[in-house]
Scaffold this motif. Structure first.
Motif, PDB file in Angstrom:
ATOM      1  N   ARG A   1     119.993 159.927  36.368  1.00 16.82           N
ATOM      2  CA  ARG A   1     121.312 159.961  35.736  1.00 16.82           C
ATOM      3  C   ARG A   1     121.719 158.622  35.115  1.00 16.82           C
ATOM      4  O   ARG A   1     122.654 158.576  34.299  1.00 16.82           O
ATOM      5  CB  ARG A   1     122.360 160.409  36.766  1.00 16.82           C
ATOM      6  CG  ARG A   1     122.269 161.878  37.133  1.00 16.82           C
ATOM      7  CD  ARG A   1     123.200 162.230  38.273  1.00 16.82           C
ATOM      8  NE  ARG A   1     122.743 161.646  39.539  1.00 16.82           N
ATOM      9  CZ  ARG A   1     123.387 161.793  40.698  1.00 16.82           C
ATOM     10  NH1 ARG A   1     124.518 162.492  40.741  1.00 16.82           N
ATOM     11  NH2 ARG A   1     122.902 161.257  41.806  1.00 16.82           N
ATOM     12  N   ALA A   2     121.043 157.565  35.492  1.00 14.78           N
ATOM     13  CA  ALA A   2     121.316 156.239  34.929  1.00 14.78           C
ATOM     14  C   ALA A   2     120.109 155.354  35.174  1.00 14.78           C
ATOM     15  O   ALA A   2     119.370 155.552  36.141  1.00 14.78           O
ATOM     16  CB  ALA A   2     122.555 155.625  35.578  1.00 14.78           C
TER      17      ALA A   2
ATOM     18  N   ALA B   1     130.047 154.016  35.140  1.00 15.68           N
ATOM     19  CA  ALA B   1     128.908 153.098  35.248  1.00 15.68           C
ATOM     20  C   ALA B   1     127.756 153.600  34.385  1.00 15.68           C
ATOM     21  O   ALA B   1     127.414 154.781  34.420  1.00 15.68           O
ATOM     22  CB  ALA B   1     128.460 152.969  36.692  1.00 15.68           C
ATOM     23  N   GLN B   2     127.173 152.703  33.609  1.00 17.93           N
ATOM     24  CA  GLN B   2     126.043 153.057  32.747  1.00 17.93           C
ATOM     25  C   GLN B   2     124.706 152.611  33.320  1.00 17.93           C
ATOM     26  O   GLN B   2     123.652 153.039  32.859  1.00 17.93           O
ATOM     27  CB  GLN B   2     126.242 152.425  31.362  1.00 17.93           C
ATOM     28  CG  GLN B   2     127.474 152.929  30.637  1.00 17.93           C
ATOM     29  CD  GLN B   2     127.787 152.085  29.426  1.00 17.93           C
ATOM     30  OE1 GLN B   2     128.029 150.873  29.521  1.00 17.93           O
ATOM     31  NE2 GLN B   2     127.765 152.710  28.267  1.00 17.93           N
ATOM     32  N   ARG B   3     124.768 151.744  34.307  1.00 17.67           N
ATOM     33  CA  ARG B   3     123.570 151.231  34.976  1.00 17.67           C
ATOM     34  C   ARG B   3     123.962 150.926  36.415  1.00 17.67           C
ATOM     35  O   ARG B   3     125.072 150.443  36.676  1.00 17.67           O
ATOM     36  CB  ARG B   3     123.035 149.985  34.276  1.00 17.67           C
ATOM     37  CG  ARG B   3     121.870 149.288  35.001  1.00 17.67           C
ATOM     38  CD  ARG B   3     121.338 148.101  34.207  1.00 17.67           C
ATOM     39  NE  ARG B   3     120.670 148.560  33.005  1.00 17.67           N
ATOM     40  CZ  ARG B   3     119.409 148.945  32.930  1.00 17.67           C
ATOM     41  NH1 ARG B   3     118.637 148.905  34.025  1.00 17.67           N
ATOM     42  NH2 ARG B   3     118.884 149.340  31.790  1.00 17.67           N
ATOM     43  N   LEU B   4     123.052 151.174  37.355  1.00 22.68           N
ATOM     44  CA  LEU B   4     123.301 150.894  38.759  1.00 22.68           C
ATOM     45  C   LEU B   4     122.354 149.808  39.246  1.00 22.68           C
ATOM     46  O   LEU B   4     121.227 149.701  38.766  1.00 22.68           O
ATOM     47  CB  LEU B   4     123.113 152.160  39.602  1.00 22.68           C
ATOM     48  CG  LEU B   4     124.001 153.356  39.221  1.00 22.68           C
ATOM     49  CD1 LEU B   4     123.625 154.574  40.043  1.00 22.68           C
ATOM     50  CD2 LEU B   4     125.478 153.018  39.393  1.00 22.68           C
TER      51      LEU B   4
ATOM     52  N   VAL C   1     119.415 158.697  42.564  1.00 20.01           N
ATOM     53  CA  VAL C   1     119.986 158.561  41.220  1.00 20.01           C
ATOM     54  C   VAL C   1     119.543 159.724  40.330  1.00 20.01           C
ATOM     55  O   VAL C   1     120.304 160.228  39.499  1.00 20.01           O
ATOM     56  CB  VAL C   1     119.587 157.214  40.593  1.00 20.01           C
ATOM     57  CG1 VAL C   1     120.058 157.127  39.149  1.00 20.01           C
ATOM     58  CG2 VAL C   1     120.169 156.058  41.407  1.00 20.01           C
TER      59      VAL C   1
ATOM     60  N   ILE D   1     126.784 156.509  44.564  1.00 21.47           N
ATOM     61  CA  ILE D   1     126.169 156.694  43.248  1.00 21.47           C
ATOM     62  C   ILE D   1     127.017 157.622  42.391  1.00 21.47           C
ATOM     63  O   ILE D   1     127.340 157.312  41.231  1.00 21.47           O
ATOM     64  CB  ILE D   1     124.734 157.242  43.402  1.00 21.47           C
ATOM     65  CG1 ILE D   1     123.818 156.165  43.980  1.00 21.47           C
ATOM     66  CG2 ILE D   1     124.199 157.747  42.063  1.00 21.47           C
ATOM     67  CD1 ILE D   1     122.471 156.690  44.449  1.00 21.47           C
TER      68      ILE D   1
ATOM     69  N   LEU E   1     129.083 156.560  38.883  1.00 30.98           N
ATOM     70  CA  LEU E   1     128.757 157.233  37.628  1.00 30.98           C
ATOM     71  C   LEU E   1     129.955 157.990  37.079  1.00 30.98           C
ATOM     72  O   LEU E   1     130.212 157.980  35.868  1.00 30.98           O
ATOM     73  CB  LEU E   1     127.571 158.174  37.835  1.00 30.98           C
ATOM     74  CG  LEU E   1     126.230 157.501  38.155  1.00 30.98           C
ATOM     75  CD1 LEU E   1     125.163 158.548  38.439  1.00 30.98           C
ATOM     76  CD2 LEU E   1     125.780 156.594  37.001  1.00 30.98           C
ATOM     77  N   ASP E   2     130.691 158.645  37.942  1.00 33.56           N
ATOM     78  CA  ASP E   2     131.880 159.383  37.504  1.00 33.56           C
ATOM     79  C   ASP E   2     132.929 158.451  36.903  1.00 33.56           C
ATOM     80  O   ASP E   2     133.732 158.884  36.059  1.00 33.56           O
ATOM     81  CB  ASP E   2     132.486 160.158  38.672  1.00 33.56           C
ATOM     82  CG  ASP E   2     131.697 161.407  39.030  1.00 33.56           C
ATOM     83  OD1 ASP E   2     130.808 161.800  38.251  1.00 33.56           O
ATOM     84  OD2 ASP E   2     131.959 161.986  40.102  1.00 33.56           O
TER      85      ASP E   2
END
Length: 272
Positions: free
Chosen positions: A108-109, A84-87, A105, A76, A80-81
């Motif tokens: 964070r998204a 990624a804007q959505r997981l 999560v 995760i 994100l780093d």
């Protein structure tokens, strides 16, 4: 949505109306499950995620991670780093897994939960209340769902109207959702226009564009030379507009045609 790891292709398809770029890091168990299917099975690297993230201006970048595992927290953070804007969480079966992933999560998204196991579909009323409307979403995956049900053709769950209760529940709770993928108009064992009509009947809000739309292209020029991507997307939009003007009776008749074709194709696999 469309899967591509090419920054140039991502910019091109974003410009032509693809709302979400989809990169895939799922590898755990996938090759074994889908070894006989013609599906995307290549894992995208963190470097590829970062490269695509840097060029997007409008489309959302979604990354599918592995099913929950001891390294999920690190996966995760890494995604994100890299932008990624959505997981997306695949292959879950229970409310506990949904709760655990949301906890990891930690806001964070937004998350798209890939309901592709029979357990996840049956237990939808149990885990859906944990999602935040307007933020979290659900995608119903037909490949693994049909495999989990012991079916021979991925559209058989749709043909048997097994998605109708889930569609009604998702729509009534305000959770955005989509289902499966789609080929180009005029292509596919089951005509893409027939599948699209069922999307409209069910209330699905998006679909994954299959490899028929990009054929592994790594540049915009290849997309234009091999299939004229803008024209193909336009044909898909025209078919969608047709079904959105259809009557409930016409949509039901289309569902029945889909069912006849899908069950025939599924039975053919048994016979051979």
């Amino acid at each position: 949505m469309m899967i591509t790891a090419s920054p140039e292709v991502a910019v091109f398809i974003e410009h032509h109306g693809v709302a979400r770029i989809f990169l895939d890091q799922e590898v755990l168990g996938k090759a074994e499950r889908q070894r006989d299917l013609d599906t995307h099975q290549a894992a995208h690297s963190l470097e590829e995620i970062s490269a695509v993230a840097k060029v997007l201006r409008q489309a959302e970048l979604m990354v599918r991670l592995n099913p929950l595992n001891p390294h999920s927290s690190e996966e995760i953070v890494a995604a994100l780093d890299c932008g990624a804007q959505r997981l997306m969480l695949p292959m879950f079966t229970s409310r506990r897994e949904v709760e655990r992933f949301l906890s990891l999560v930690d806001g964070r998204a937004p998350v798209t939960f890939l309901a592709e196991t029979p357990q996840a579909l049956v237990r939808l009323p149990h885990w859906l209340p944990m999602l935040q409307a307007g933020r979290d979403e659900v995608h119903i995956g037909l490949n693994d769902l049909s495999l989990g049900m012991g079916l021979n053709f991925l559209f058989e769950p749709m043909a048997g109207r097994l998605l109708d209760p889930a569609a009604e529940l998702l729509t009534s709770t305000g959770i955005r959702w989509g289902v499966g993928g789609i080929a180009r108009i005029g292509q596919g064992e089951l005509p893409a226009e027939t599948v699209l009509g069922e999307h409209v009947r069910l209330g699905s809000q998006w679909v994954i564009l299959s490899r028929a739309f990009h054929q592994g292209a790594s540049s915009a020029q290849q997309l234009l030379e091999s299939l004229d991507f803008p024209a193909e997307l336009g044909r898909l939009r025209e078919a969608e507009a047709h079904w959105r003007q259809a009557t409930p009776g016409e949509l039901l008749a289309n569902q029945q045609q889909l069912a006849r074709s899908a069950f025939r194709l599924g039975s053919r696999e048994v016979d051979t």
